[in-house]
Design a protein around this motif. Structure first.
Motif, mmCIF file in Angstrom:
data_model
loop_
_atom_site.group_PDB
_atom_site.id
_atom_site.type_symbol
_atom_site.label_atom_id
_atom_site.label_comp_id
_atom_site.label_asym_id
_atom_site.label_seq_id
_atom_site.Cartn_x
_atom_site.Cartn_y
_atom_site.Cartn_z
ATOM 1 N N ASP A 258 0.789 -1.295 0.137
ATOM 2 C CA ASP A 258 -0.183 -0.015 0.041
ATOM 3 C C ASP A 258 0.971 1.211 -0.144
ATOM 4 O O ASP A 258 1.963 1.301 0.681
ATOM 5 C CB ASP A 258 -0.853 -0.080 1.307
ATOM 6 N N GLY A 259 0.464 2.188 -0.854
ATOM 7 C CA GLY A 259 1.164 3.601 -0.564
ATOM 8 C C GLY A 259 1.626 4.131 -1.952
ATOM 9 O O GLY A 259 1.446 5.175 -2.394
ATOM 10 N N SER A 260 3.077 3.552 -2.301
ATOM 11 C CA SER A 260 3.757 4.198 -3.055
ATOM 12 C C SER A 260 3.628 4.525 -4.803
ATOM 13 O O SER A 260 4.062 5.348 -5.165
ATOM 14 C CB SER A 260 5.370 3.726 -2.822
ATOM 15 N N ARG A 261 2.890 3.573 -5.012
ATOM 16 C CA ARG A 261 2.690 3.410 -6.538
ATOM 17 C C ARG A 261 2.173 4.818 -7.142
ATOM 18 O O ARG A 261 2.802 5.194 -8.208
ATOM 19 C CB ARG A 261 1.607 2.239 -6.850
ATOM 20 N N GLU A 262 1.369 5.425 -6.527
ATOM 21 C CA GLU A 262 0.784 6.755 -7.160
ATOM 22 C C GLU A 262 1.748 8.099 -7.231
ATOM 23 O O GLU A 262 1.683 8.539 -8.054
ATOM 24 C CB GLU A 262 -0.623 7.240 -6.229
ATOM 25 N N ASP A 263 2.345 7.935 -6.047
ATOM 26 C CA ASP A 263 3.387 9.105 -6.069
ATOM 27 C C ASP A 263 4.686 8.710 -7.126
ATOM 28 O O ASP A 263 5.047 9.664 -7.566
ATOM 29 C CB ASP A 263 4.298 8.996 -4.746
ATOM 30 N N ILE A 264 4.935 7.485 -7.277
ATOM 31 C CA ILE A 264 6.291 7.168 -8.164
ATOM 32 C C ILE A 264 5.522 7.579 -9.641
ATOM 33 O O ILE A 264 6.257 8.014 -10.544
ATOM 34 C CB ILE A 264 6.510 5.678 -8.050
#
Length: 331
Positions: free
Chosen positions: A210-216
Protein backbone atom coordinates in the motif's frame (compact mmCIF):
# COMPACT_ATOMS: atom_id res chain seq x y z
CA UNK A 1 9.66 2.49 -23.39
CA UNK A 2 10.17 -1.23 -22.86
CA UNK A 3 13.58 -2.86 -23.29
CA UNK A 4 14.21 -5.96 -25.36
CA UNK A 5 14.63 -7.98 -22.19
CA UNK A 6 11.31 -6.75 -20.82
CA UNK A 7 9.62 -7.32 -24.16
CA UNK A 8 10.65 -10.97 -24.05
CA UNK A 9 9.64 -11.24 -20.41
CA UNK A 10 6.19 -9.84 -21.20
CA UNK A 11 5.79 -12.63 -23.77
CA UNK A 12 6.66 -15.20 -21.12
CA UNK A 13 9.84 -15.95 -23.07
CA UNK A 14 12.52 -15.34 -20.46
CA UNK A 15 13.97 -18.21 -18.48
CA UNK A 16 14.92 -17.15 -14.94
CA UNK A 17 18.35 -18.46 -13.99
CA UNK A 18 19.10 -18.12 -10.28
CA UNK A 19 22.85 -18.58 -10.00
CA UNK A 20 23.79 -17.79 -6.38
CA UNK A 21 21.83 -17.14 -3.20
CA UNK A 22 24.37 -15.14 -1.21
CA UNK A 23 24.53 -11.36 -1.22
CA UNK A 24 27.20 -10.09 1.16
CA UNK A 25 26.80 -6.45 0.21
CA UNK A 26 23.85 -5.75 2.50
CA UNK A 27 20.71 -7.27 3.97
CA UNK A 28 17.85 -5.34 2.37
CA UNK A 29 14.67 -5.39 4.42
CA UNK A 30 12.69 -5.81 1.21
CA UNK A 31 14.69 -8.77 -0.19
CA UNK A 32 12.01 -11.16 -1.50
CA UNK A 33 14.05 -14.37 -1.43
CA UNK A 34 12.47 -17.27 0.42
CA UNK A 35 14.35 -19.64 2.72
CA UNK A 36 15.07 -22.12 -0.08
CA UNK A 37 16.92 -19.48 -2.12
CA UNK A 38 18.49 -17.17 0.46
CA UNK A 39 22.13 -17.85 1.39
CA UNK A 40 22.46 -21.01 -0.71
CA UNK A 41 24.86 -21.94 -3.47
CA UNK A 42 22.21 -23.85 -5.44
CA UNK A 43 21.35 -22.95 -9.03
CA UNK A 44 17.77 -22.92 -10.31
CA UNK A 45 16.48 -22.70 -13.88
CA UNK A 46 12.95 -21.43 -13.36
CA UNK A 47 11.68 -23.80 -10.63
CA UNK A 48 14.14 -26.59 -11.43
CA UNK A 49 17.11 -27.31 -9.18
CA UNK A 50 20.10 -27.51 -11.53
CA UNK A 51 22.43 -30.48 -11.20
CA UNK A 52 24.07 -30.28 -14.63
CA UNK A 53 24.45 -27.97 -17.61
CA UNK A 54 21.99 -30.16 -19.45
CA UNK A 55 19.32 -29.27 -16.88
CA UNK A 56 19.67 -25.58 -17.80
CA UNK A 57 19.48 -26.22 -21.54
CA UNK A 58 16.58 -28.64 -21.15
CA UNK A 59 14.62 -26.07 -19.17
CA UNK A 60 15.29 -23.38 -21.79
CA UNK A 61 14.14 -25.72 -24.57
CA UNK A 62 11.13 -26.75 -22.50
CA UNK A 63 9.76 -23.21 -22.70
CA UNK A 64 11.23 -22.18 -26.07
CA UNK A 65 13.09 -19.46 -24.21
CA UNK A 66 13.76 -16.28 -26.16
CA UNK A 67 16.30 -15.21 -23.56
CA UNK A 68 17.42 -15.56 -19.95
CA UNK A 69 17.39 -13.27 -16.92
CA UNK A 70 20.18 -13.96 -14.44
CA UNK A 71 19.54 -13.26 -10.81
CA UNK A 72 20.39 -14.14 -7.22
CA UNK A 73 21.49 -13.27 -4.49
CA UNK A 74 24.33 -11.51 -6.19
CA UNK A 75 25.45 -13.00 -9.54
CA UNK A 76 28.65 -10.94 -9.57
CA UNK A 77 29.78 -12.68 -6.38
CA UNK A 78 29.79 -15.95 -8.34
CA UNK A 79 31.25 -14.46 -11.51
CA UNK A 80 32.94 -17.61 -12.85
CA UNK A 81 29.67 -19.50 -12.56
CA UNK A 82 27.66 -16.65 -14.06
CA UNK A 83 29.98 -16.36 -17.05
CA UNK A 84 29.91 -20.12 -17.52
CA UNK A 85 26.13 -20.13 -17.89
CA UNK A 86 26.20 -17.12 -20.20
CA UNK A 87 28.65 -18.93 -22.47
CA UNK A 88 26.60 -22.15 -22.25
CA UNK A 89 23.41 -20.39 -23.36
CA UNK A 90 25.14 -18.41 -26.12
CA UNK A 91 26.80 -21.55 -27.49
CA UNK A 92 23.47 -23.40 -27.52
CA UNK A 93 21.12 -20.70 -28.78
CA UNK A 94 23.35 -18.12 -30.45
CA UNK A 95 23.71 -14.40 -29.90
CA UNK A 96 20.00 -13.77 -30.47
CA UNK A 97 19.30 -15.39 -27.09
CA UNK A 98 19.00 -12.14 -25.12
CA UNK A 99 20.44 -12.11 -21.59
CA UNK A 100 20.12 -9.58 -18.81
CA UNK A 101 21.49 -9.62 -15.29
CA UNK A 102 20.35 -8.04 -12.01
CA UNK A 103 23.05 -6.81 -9.67
CA UNK A 104 23.29 -4.83 -6.46
CA UNK A 105 27.02 -4.00 -6.69
CA UNK A 106 28.96 -1.95 -9.27
CA UNK A 107 31.52 -4.69 -9.89
CA UNK A 108 34.14 -2.73 -11.79
CA UNK A 109 35.53 -2.78 -15.34
CA UNK A 110 37.01 -6.28 -15.24
CA UNK A 111 33.64 -7.76 -14.29
CA UNK A 112 31.88 -5.79 -17.02
CA UNK A 113 34.41 -6.97 -19.58
CA UNK A 114 34.08 -10.61 -18.54
CA UNK A 115 30.28 -10.51 -18.55
CA UNK A 116 30.22 -8.88 -21.97
CA UNK A 117 32.69 -11.37 -23.44
CA UNK A 118 30.64 -14.25 -21.99
CA UNK A 119 27.57 -13.02 -23.88
CA UNK A 120 25.65 -10.74 -21.50
CA UNK A 121 23.57 -8.10 -23.31
CA UNK A 122 22.02 -5.96 -20.60
CA UNK A 123 22.95 -5.21 -16.98
CA UNK A 124 20.44 -3.75 -14.53
CA UNK A 125 21.87 -2.05 -11.47
CA UNK A 126 20.07 -1.79 -8.14
CA UNK A 127 21.97 0.70 -5.94
CA UNK A 128 21.45 0.54 -2.16
CA UNK A 129 18.22 2.26 -1.20
CA UNK A 130 20.09 4.36 1.36
CA UNK A 131 22.12 6.01 -1.44
CA UNK A 132 19.23 6.96 -3.71
CA UNK A 133 19.40 10.65 -4.50
CA UNK A 134 23.15 10.80 -3.88
CA UNK A 135 24.55 8.56 -6.64
CA UNK A 136 26.18 11.18 -8.86
CA UNK A 137 29.94 11.36 -8.50
CA UNK A 138 30.10 7.83 -7.08
CA UNK A 139 31.07 4.43 -8.44
CA UNK A 140 27.43 3.94 -9.39
CA UNK A 141 27.67 6.72 -11.96
CA UNK A 142 31.05 5.49 -13.17
CA UNK A 143 29.91 1.91 -13.72
CA UNK A 144 27.13 2.97 -16.08
CA UNK A 145 29.65 4.46 -18.51
CA UNK A 146 32.11 1.60 -17.98
CA UNK A 147 29.44 -1.01 -18.71
CA UNK A 148 28.54 0.75 -21.95
CA UNK A 149 32.19 1.01 -22.96
CA UNK A 150 32.50 -2.76 -22.46
CA UNK A 151 29.55 -3.43 -24.77
CA UNK A 152 26.71 -3.80 -22.27
CA UNK A 153 23.40 -1.95 -22.11
CA UNK A 154 23.36 -0.26 -18.68
CA UNK A 155 20.09 0.32 -16.86
CA UNK A 156 18.51 0.60 -13.45
CA UNK A 157 15.97 -1.76 -11.95
CA UNK A 158 14.65 -0.71 -8.57
CA UNK A 159 11.81 -1.61 -6.22
CA UNK A 160 9.04 0.98 -6.09
CA UNK A 161 9.69 2.12 -2.53
CA UNK A 162 9.50 5.83 -3.36
CA UNK A 163 9.91 8.22 -6.27
CA UNK A 164 13.47 9.37 -6.98
CA UNK A 165 14.22 11.97 -9.65
CA UNK A 166 17.96 11.26 -9.70
CA UNK A 167 17.28 8.16 -11.78
CA UNK A 168 15.58 10.41 -14.34
CA UNK A 169 18.71 12.56 -14.42
CA UNK A 170 20.85 9.54 -15.33
CA UNK A 171 18.45 8.76 -18.18
CA UNK A 172 18.52 12.32 -19.51
CA UNK A 173 22.31 12.44 -19.27
CA UNK A 174 22.59 9.27 -21.39
CA UNK A 175 24.28 7.27 -18.65
CA UNK A 176 21.49 4.67 -18.37
CA UNK A 177 19.27 3.39 -21.16
CA UNK A 178 16.15 2.85 -19.06
CA UNK A 179 14.85 2.50 -15.53
CA UNK A 180 12.48 -0.28 -14.51
CA UNK A 181 10.47 0.32 -11.36
CA UNK A 182 8.90 -2.82 -9.92
CA UNK A 183 5.76 -2.37 -7.88
CA UNK A 184 6.75 -2.74 -4.23
CA UNK A 185 5.74 -6.19 -3.04
CA UNK A 186 5.55 -8.30 0.06
CA UNK A 187 6.55 -11.93 -0.23
CA UNK A 188 6.87 -14.90 2.07
CA UNK A 189 10.56 -14.09 2.30
CA UNK A 190 10.25 -10.44 3.37
CA UNK A 191 6.79 -10.18 4.96
CA UNK A 192 7.93 -9.98 8.58
CA UNK A 193 10.71 -7.45 7.88
CA UNK A 194 8.39 -5.33 5.74
CA UNK A 195 5.81 -5.16 8.50
CA UNK A 196 8.51 -4.14 10.97
CA UNK A 197 9.27 -1.22 8.62
CA UNK A 198 5.60 -0.18 8.69
CA UNK A 199 4.53 -1.45 5.27
CA UNK A 200 1.18 -3.15 4.73
CA UNK A 201 -0.50 -4.96 1.85
CA UNK A 202 -2.76 -2.97 -0.43
CA UNK A 203 -6.38 -3.84 0.18
CA UNK A 204 -7.56 -6.56 -2.18
CA UNK A 205 -4.03 -7.45 -3.34
CA UNK A 206 -2.01 -10.60 -2.73
CA UNK A 207 1.42 -8.96 -2.73
CA UNK A 208 1.36 -5.23 -3.68
CA UNK A 209 2.32 -2.84 -0.90
CA UNK A 210 0.00 0.00 0.00
CA UNK A 211 1.18 3.52 -0.69
CA UNK A 212 3.98 4.40 -3.05
CA UNK A 213 2.63 3.52 -6.50
CA UNK A 214 0.69 6.73 -7.15
CA UNK A 215 3.54 9.00 -6.05
CA UNK A 216 6.06 7.13 -8.23
CA UNK A 217 3.80 7.35 -11.27
CA UNK A 218 3.20 11.08 -10.66
CA UNK A 219 6.92 11.85 -10.42
CA UNK A 220 8.54 9.28 -12.74
CA UNK A 221 5.77 7.74 -14.82
CA UNK A 222 5.76 10.26 -17.67
CA UNK A 223 9.39 9.69 -18.61
CA UNK A 224 9.59 7.76 -21.89
CA UNK A 225 12.33 5.48 -20.60
CA UNK A 226 10.78 4.58 -17.26
CA UNK A 227 8.73 1.40 -17.13
CA UNK A 228 6.57 0.63 -14.09
CA UNK A 229 6.00 -3.12 -13.76
CA UNK A 230 2.92 -3.93 -11.69
CA UNK A 231 2.54 -7.02 -9.53
CA UNK A 232 -0.63 -7.90 -11.43
CA UNK A 233 1.22 -7.81 -14.76
CA UNK A 234 3.99 -10.04 -13.41
CA UNK A 235 1.48 -12.65 -12.35
CA UNK A 236 -1.22 -12.32 -15.00
CA UNK A 237 1.05 -11.77 -18.00
CA UNK A 238 4.66 -12.80 -17.47
CA UNK A 239 4.13 -15.88 -15.33
CA UNK A 240 1.02 -17.09 -17.11
CA UNK A 241 2.53 -16.69 -20.57
CA UNK A 242 5.68 -18.53 -19.49
CA UNK A 243 3.50 -21.40 -18.28
CA UNK A 244 1.63 -21.44 -21.60
CA UNK A 245 4.90 -21.66 -23.52
CA UNK A 246 5.89 -24.65 -21.40
CA UNK A 247 2.46 -26.25 -21.67
CA UNK A 248 2.50 -26.14 -25.46
CA UNK A 249 5.82 -27.96 -25.49
CA UNK A 250 5.23 -30.63 -22.85
CA UNK A 251 1.51 -31.41 -23.28
CA UNK A 252 0.58 -34.92 -24.27
CA UNK A 253 -2.04 -35.70 -26.89
CA UNK A 254 -4.73 -35.94 -24.22
CA UNK A 255 -3.72 -33.01 -21.95
CA UNK A 256 -5.90 -29.92 -22.00
CA UNK A 257 -4.17 -26.54 -21.61
CA UNK A 258 -6.14 -23.95 -19.62
CA UNK A 259 -6.13 -20.18 -20.07
CA UNK A 260 -3.83 -20.02 -17.03
CA UNK A 261 -1.27 -22.28 -18.70
CA UNK A 262 -1.97 -25.32 -16.52
CA UNK A 263 -2.44 -28.89 -17.75
CA UNK A 264 -5.61 -30.90 -17.06
CA UNK A 265 -5.90 -34.69 -17.32
CA UNK A 266 -7.59 -37.65 -15.64
CA UNK A 267 -5.98 -40.07 -13.18
CA UNK A 268 -7.22 -43.51 -12.12
CA UNK A 269 -5.87 -46.59 -10.37
CA UNK A 270 -7.77 -48.96 -12.68
CA UNK A 271 -5.80 -51.79 -14.24
CA UNK A 272 -4.15 -50.70 -17.52
CA UNK A 273 -5.57 -53.79 -19.26
CA UNK A 274 -9.04 -52.35 -18.73
CA UNK A 275 -8.33 -49.56 -21.20
CA UNK A 276 -7.27 -52.02 -23.88
CA UNK A 277 -10.39 -54.08 -23.22
CA UNK A 278 -12.56 -50.99 -23.71
CA UNK A 279 -10.79 -50.12 -26.95
CA UNK A 280 -9.32 -46.83 -25.75
CA UNK A 281 -6.78 -45.54 -28.33
CA UNK A 282 -3.23 -45.53 -26.95
CA UNK A 283 -2.82 -41.79 -27.58
CA UNK A 284 -5.57 -41.08 -25.02
CA UNK A 285 -3.81 -42.57 -22.00
CA UNK A 286 -0.39 -43.23 -20.42
CA UNK A 287 0.43 -46.05 -18.01
CA UNK A 288 2.47 -44.97 -14.98
CA UNK A 289 4.06 -47.23 -12.35
CA UNK A 290 1.03 -47.21 -10.02
CA UNK A 291 -1.75 -45.47 -11.97
CA UNK A 292 -3.01 -44.48 -15.40
CA UNK A 293 -3.28 -40.93 -16.74
CA UNK A 294 -5.96 -40.38 -19.34
CA UNK A 295 -7.95 -37.67 -21.11
CA UNK A 296 -10.10 -36.17 -18.35
CA UNK A 297 -13.26 -36.07 -20.42
CA UNK A 298 -12.84 -39.71 -21.38
CA UNK A 299 -12.30 -40.74 -17.75
CA UNK A 300 -15.39 -38.80 -16.72
CA UNK A 301 -17.44 -40.54 -19.42
CA UNK A 302 -16.12 -44.01 -18.49
CA UNK A 303 -17.02 -43.55 -14.84
CA UNK A 304 -20.48 -42.19 -15.66
CA UNK A 305 -21.14 -45.25 -17.84
CA UNK A 306 -19.90 -47.65 -15.18
CA UNK A 307 -16.85 -48.87 -17.11
CA UNK A 308 -14.57 -47.66 -14.30
CA UNK A 309 -15.33 -47.15 -10.61
CA UNK A 310 -13.42 -44.00 -9.69
CA UNK A 311 -10.71 -41.50 -10.58
CA UNK A 312 -9.93 -37.80 -10.41
CA UNK A 313 -9.34 -34.80 -12.63
CA UNK A 314 -5.91 -33.29 -12.00
CA UNK A 315 -4.80 -29.76 -12.81
CA UNK A 316 -1.08 -29.07 -12.54
CA UNK A 317 1.62 -26.67 -13.63
CA UNK A 318 3.66 -27.63 -16.72
CA UNK A 319 6.86 -26.70 -14.86
CA UNK A 320 9.54 -29.25 -14.00
CA UNK A 321 8.25 -29.77 -10.46
CA UNK A 322 4.73 -30.42 -11.78
CA UNK A 323 3.01 -28.80 -8.81
CA UNK A 324 -0.64 -29.85 -8.59
CA UNK A 325 -3.11 -26.98 -8.45
CA UNK A 326 -6.34 -28.89 -7.94
CA UNK A 327 -7.76 -32.41 -7.73
CA UNK A 328 -11.46 -33.12 -8.45
CA UNK A 329 -12.66 -36.61 -7.43
CA UNK A 330 -14.83 -38.62 -9.85
CA UNK A 331 -16.92 -41.55 -8.68
Amino acid sequence: MISKGCEQCAKGGKMVLFVYGYCDQRDCFYCPLGENRKNVTDVYANERLVESDEDVLEQAHRMDALGTSITGGEPQEALDRTCHYLELLTDEFGEDHHTHLYTGIPGGRENMRRLSEAGLDEIRFHPPYEQWGDLHGTEWEDILYIAREEGLTPAFEIPGIRAETEFLDFLDEGAADFCNVNEFEMSQGNYRRMQEQGFELKEGHMSAVDGSREDILDVMGDHERVYFCTSVFKDAAQHRRRLKRMARNVRREFDDVTDDGTLVYGKTYAEPERFAELGVPEEFYTVKSAHVEVAWWLLEEMIEEGDLEEGEIVEQYPSYDGQVVERTPLA
